[in-house]
Design a protein around this motif. Structure first.
Motif, PDB file in Angstrom:
ATOM      1  N   PRO A 168       0.839  -1.215   0.000  1.00 42.26           N
ATOM      2  CA  PRO A 168       0.000   0.000   0.000  1.00 42.26           C
ATOM      3  C   PRO A 168       0.868   1.257   0.000  1.00 42.26           C
ATOM      4  N   MET A 169       1.640   1.425  -1.055  1.00 46.40           N
ATOM      5  CA  MET A 169       2.533   2.564  -1.225  1.00 46.40           C
ATOM      6  C   MET A 169       2.129   3.314  -2.484  1.00 46.40           C
ATOM      7  N   THR A 170       2.433   4.602  -2.529  1.00 46.45           N
ATOM      8  CA  THR A 170       2.154   5.360  -3.742  1.00 46.45           C
ATOM      9  C   THR A 170       3.048   4.868  -4.876  1.00 46.45           C
ATOM     10  N   LEU A 171       2.630   5.130  -6.103  1.00 48.97           N
ATOM     11  CA  LEU A 171       3.446   4.722  -7.245  1.00 48.97           C
ATOM     12  C   LEU A 171       4.813   5.389  -7.213  1.00 48.97           C
ATOM     13  N   ASP A 172       4.874   6.649  -6.810  1.00 51.40           N
ATOM     14  CA  ASP A 172       6.168   7.341  -6.724  1.00 51.40           C
ATOM     15  C   ASP A 172       7.074   6.679  -5.699  1.00 51.40           C
TER      16      ASP A 172
END
Length: 258
Positions: A168-172
């Motif tokens: 659950p991490m941002t794409l960046d």
């Protein structure tokens, strides 16, 4: 011809692969090593040891360009356990590469290709990330598993990519953390390779053309990125992972059947 068995056509194709790899890695956080190694092996552009050395240098250049601007997105809680797991097994994989015969390496490449393709196909059915974050042990295990591949083929990414793209991490965050992981692990592999052998003339020539190619691909991805959603990027990343596995299977099967 620039050297025995390698001409300007092969070098031009290799440089095109480098540009494509830089463009893709800047967008997704991976694929440079997978694309260049798979393509160079599939089309018999350069020997595997020379390609692996060049990939290590290209990853450092691409990583420096990406991290100079985007380093703030790095997720250190995921990065450092993965790096800690990878460093010793990269050394083990590199030692195995010096020890194993060509047929044994091809069989290993075949098994790894099947594993990568199967993992990517499974993930493609549910590209959305997990709700809960994995523990440090999972990141270390992924790094250790990938390290063997990194030592052998300079492509330590698949297990780490598989895990990172489910977080659950941002794409960046995923992209920059993967780039950071590859910079550190490829720098380590490059040190190992340079301590055991120097670059020959064809390797230096291929690297000289690949450096501006990788810079061009990186700049194009940074200044003219495709207008797509993060979910589309995740799907594209998994598709590339699958294709890299298929390419490894094809190259290994081709070598074993000759």
């Amino acid at each position: 011809m620039t050297d025995a068995g390698t001409g300007w056509t092969q070098l031009a194709l290799f440089w095109a692969l480098a540009a494509l790899g830089g463009w893709t890695q800047t967008l997704t956080g991976f694929a440079l090593g997978l694309l260049v190694m798979s393509g160079a092996t599939l089309f018999h552009l350069l020997p595997v040891p020379a390609t692996a050395q060049i990939i290590s240098v290209l990853v450092l250049l691409n990583g420096a360009m990406v991290l100079a601007r985007d380093h703030r997105h790095m997720d250190r809680r995921a990065l450092w356990p993965a790096v800690a797991g990878a460093l010793p097994t990269i050394a083990l994989g590199y030692w195995l590469l010096q020890w194993m015969t060509g047929a044994a390496v091809d069989w290993l490449r075949l098994v790894l290709g099947l594993f990568i393709a199967a993992a990517a196909a499974q993930l493609a059915r549910r590209p959305q990330p997990w709700q809960a974050r994995s523990g440090r042990g999972a990141f270390a295990a992924a790094g250790a598993t990938g390290g063997i591949m990194g030592g052998l083929f300079a492509t330590s990414g698949p297990p780490v990519i598989w895990l990172f793209y489910r977080q659950p991490m941002t794409l960046d965050a995923v992209r920059v953390t993967l780039v950071s992981y590859f910079v550190i692990t490829q720098a380590w592999r490059l040190l190992l390779s340079l301590s055991g052998q120097s670059m020959d003339r064809i390797t230096v020539t291929a690297l000289a053309g690949a450096l501006p190619a990788i810079a061009l691909g990186t700049l194009l991805a940074r200044h003219a990125p495709p207008r797509v959603t993060p979910l589309t990027i995740r799907k594209a990343a998994l598709a590339l992972l699958f294709l890299s596995g298929v390419a490894l299977v094809l190259t290994a099967a081709s070598a074993l059947l000759r």
